[in-house]
Design a protein around this motif. Structure first.
Motif, PDB file in Angstrom:
ATOM      1  N   MET A 155      22.249  44.604  41.362  1.00  0.00           N
ATOM      2  CA  MET A 155      23.253  44.601  40.323  1.00  0.00           C
ATOM      3  C   MET A 155      24.559  45.097  40.926  1.00  0.00           C
ATOM      4  O   MET A 155      24.570  46.069  41.677  1.00  0.00           O
ATOM      5  CB  MET A 155      22.798  45.498  39.182  1.00  0.00           C
ATOM      6  CG  MET A 155      23.789  45.591  38.036  1.00  0.00           C
ATOM      7  SD  MET A 155      24.115  44.084  37.163  1.00  0.00           S
ATOM      8  CE  MET A 155      22.724  44.014  36.105  1.00  0.00           C
ATOM      9  N   LEU A 156      25.644  44.398  40.612  1.00  0.00           N
ATOM     10  CA  LEU A 156      26.956  44.755  41.113  1.00  0.00           C
ATOM     11  C   LEU A 156      28.020  44.217  40.179  1.00  0.00           C
ATOM     12  O   LEU A 156      27.703  43.550  39.189  1.00  0.00           O
ATOM     13  CB  LEU A 156      27.153  44.219  42.531  1.00  0.00           C
ATOM     14  CG  LEU A 156      26.824  42.745  42.800  1.00  0.00           C
ATOM     15  CD1 LEU A 156      27.904  41.813  42.343  1.00  0.00           C
ATOM     16  CD2 LEU A 156      26.539  42.545  44.249  1.00  0.00           C
ATOM     17  N   LEU A 157      29.268  44.506  40.489  1.00  0.00           N
ATOM     18  CA  LEU A 157      30.382  43.924  39.750  1.00  0.00           C
ATOM     19  C   LEU A 157      30.880  42.731  40.548  1.00  0.00           C
ATOM     20  O   LEU A 157      31.004  42.786  41.777  1.00  0.00           O
ATOM     21  CB  LEU A 157      31.490  44.949  39.536  1.00  0.00           C
ATOM     22  CG  LEU A 157      31.132  46.098  38.607  1.00  0.00           C
ATOM     23  CD1 LEU A 157      32.265  47.112  38.543  1.00  0.00           C
ATOM     24  CD2 LEU A 157      30.796  45.591  37.214  1.00  0.00           C
ATOM     25  N   PHE A 158      31.173  41.648  39.846  1.00  0.00           N
ATOM     26  CA  PHE A 158      31.474  40.363  40.485  1.00  0.00           C
ATOM     27  C   PHE A 158      32.789  39.817  39.949  1.00  0.00           C
ATOM     28  O   PHE A 158      33.072  39.897  38.756  1.00  0.00           O
ATOM     29  CB  PHE A 158      30.329  39.389  40.173  1.00  0.00           C
ATOM     30  CG  PHE A 158      30.550  37.978  40.657  1.00  0.00           C
ATOM     31  CD1 PHE A 158      30.343  37.656  41.982  1.00  0.00           C
ATOM     32  CD2 PHE A 158      30.940  36.987  39.782  1.00  0.00           C
ATOM     33  CE1 PHE A 158      30.518  36.352  42.424  1.00  0.00           C
ATOM     34  CE2 PHE A 158      31.120  35.685  40.213  1.00  0.00           C
ATOM     35  CZ  PHE A 158      30.913  35.362  41.539  1.00  0.00           C
ATOM     36  N   TRP A 159      33.595  39.261  40.845  1.00  0.00           N
ATOM     37  CA  TRP A 159      34.818  38.555  40.474  1.00  0.00           C
ATOM     38  C   TRP A 159      34.909  37.327  41.349  1.00  0.00           C
ATOM     39  O   TRP A 159      34.562  37.362  42.533  1.00  0.00           O
ATOM     40  CB  TRP A 159      36.046  39.443  40.706  1.00  0.00           C
ATOM     41  CG  TRP A 159      37.330  38.735  40.405  1.00  0.00           C
ATOM     42  CD1 TRP A 159      37.989  38.704  39.214  1.00  0.00           C
ATOM     43  CD2 TRP A 159      38.109  37.940  41.310  1.00  0.00           C
ATOM     44  NE1 TRP A 159      39.133  37.942  39.321  1.00  0.00           N
ATOM     45  CE2 TRP A 159      39.231  37.455  40.607  1.00  0.00           C
ATOM     46  CE3 TRP A 159      37.961  37.580  42.654  1.00  0.00           C
ATOM     47  CZ2 TRP A 159      40.198  36.648  41.182  1.00  0.00           C
ATOM     48  CZ3 TRP A 159      38.925  36.765  43.236  1.00  0.00           C
ATOM     49  CH2 TRP A 159      40.028  36.312  42.502  1.00  0.00           C
ATOM     50  N   ASN A 160      35.345  36.206  40.765  1.00  0.00           N
ATOM     51  CA  ASN A 160      35.583  35.024  41.589  1.00  0.00           C
ATOM     52  C   ASN A 160      36.895  34.378  41.193  1.00  0.00           C
ATOM     53  O   ASN A 160      37.437  34.623  40.124  1.00  0.00           O
ATOM     54  CB  ASN A 160      34.425  34.034  41.539  1.00  0.00           C
ATOM     55  CG  ASN A 160      34.264  33.367  40.189  1.00  0.00           C
ATOM     56  OD1 ASN A 160      34.914  33.715  39.216  1.00  0.00           O
ATOM     57  ND2 ASN A 160      33.376  32.414  40.124  1.00  0.00           N
ATOM     58  N   ASP A 161      37.422  33.545  42.079  1.00  0.00           N
ATOM     59  CA  ASP A 161      38.722  32.935  41.843  1.00  0.00           C
ATOM     60  C   ASP A 161      38.691  31.849  40.759  1.00  0.00           C
ATOM     61  O   ASP A 161      39.736  31.365  40.356  1.00  0.00           O
ATOM     62  CB  ASP A 161      39.310  32.388  43.140  1.00  0.00           C
ATOM     63  CG  ASP A 161      38.405  31.397  43.843  1.00  0.00           C
ATOM     64  OD1 ASP A 161      37.284  31.136  43.359  1.00  0.00           O
ATOM     65  OD2 ASP A 161      38.799  30.879  44.897  1.00  0.00           O
ATOM     66  N   ASN A 162      37.531  31.477  40.278  1.00  0.00           N
ATOM     67  CA  ASN A 162      37.411  30.497  39.188  1.00  0.00           C
ATOM     68  C   ASN A 162      37.145  31.163  37.847  1.00  0.00           C
ATOM     69  O   ASN A 162      36.750  30.501  36.900  1.00  0.00           O
ATOM     70  CB  ASN A 162      36.276  29.504  39.477  1.00  0.00           C
ATOM     71  CG  ASN A 162      36.638  28.572  40.608  1.00  0.00           C
ATOM     72  OD1 ASN A 162      37.804  28.322  40.877  1.00  0.00           O
ATOM     73  ND2 ASN A 162      35.638  28.074  41.290  1.00  0.00           N
ATOM     74  N   SER A 163      37.346  32.472  37.766  1.00  0.00           N
ATOM     75  CA  SER A 163      36.989  33.198  36.546  1.00  0.00           C
ATOM     76  C   SER A 163      37.991  33.013  35.413  1.00  0.00           C
ATOM     77  O   SER A 163      37.763  33.491  34.314  1.00  0.00           O
ATOM     78  CB  SER A 163      36.808  34.682  36.854  1.00  0.00           C
ATOM     79  OG  SER A 163      38.020  35.229  37.314  1.00  0.00           O
TER      80      SER A 163
END
Length: 142
Positions: free
Chosen positions: A1-9
């Motif tokens: 489990m982690l925090l996730f960010w992507n450029d398509n968000s």
């Protein structure tokens, strides 16, 4: 489990996700926490605990940047990321062969512990080296 960010968000901020490494693939999964610990027949719904958000092949990683301070973060730049809808279909191979230039994507993974981050980095680097003839380009920022 982690925090996730992507450029398509689409402007969405960090979200809780799970990362799974299976053979040469990295999968980003959404967890349905209310479903945890219940059987599908007991809950009255058919939604699974995990659902696939997106995925990529480890060989498509172009660069890994590790930030240890002030946050534990790994930034991955990929040649291509595949949506959940067609990740495991035969359509992938056809689409990838038709694509003349790769679509560059960025994922940021914010870890809760140094130990988990370092194990993830070691695993991805080892798999990458087994898939390609050169080591994964890694930068470390502290």
């Amino acid at each position: 489990m982690l925090l996730f960010w992507n450029d398509n968000s689409g402007g969405e901020s960090w979200v809780a996700r799970s990362i799974m490494v299976v053979e040469e693939y990295m999968l980003v999964c959404i967890e349905n926490f209310p479903q945890f610990g219940t059987f599908v027949a007991d809950s009255g719904t058919s939604s699974p605990y995990y659902s696939l958000h997106s995925g990529c092949t480890i060989r498509d990683i172009l660069e890994m940047v590790i930030e240890l301070s002030p946050v534990r973060c790994v930034t991955l730049t990929f040649a291509d990321v595949l949506p959940a809808t067609n990740f495991f279909s035969n359509k992938i191979k056809k689409e990838r062969q038709l694509a003349e230039t790769p679509n560059l994507h960025t994922w940021k993974l914010k870890w809760y512990s140094d130990d988990a981050l370092l194990k993830f980095v070691a695993l991805v680097k080892a798999i990458y080296l087994g898939l390609k003839s050169s080591p994964l380009p890694v930068k470390c920022i502290s």
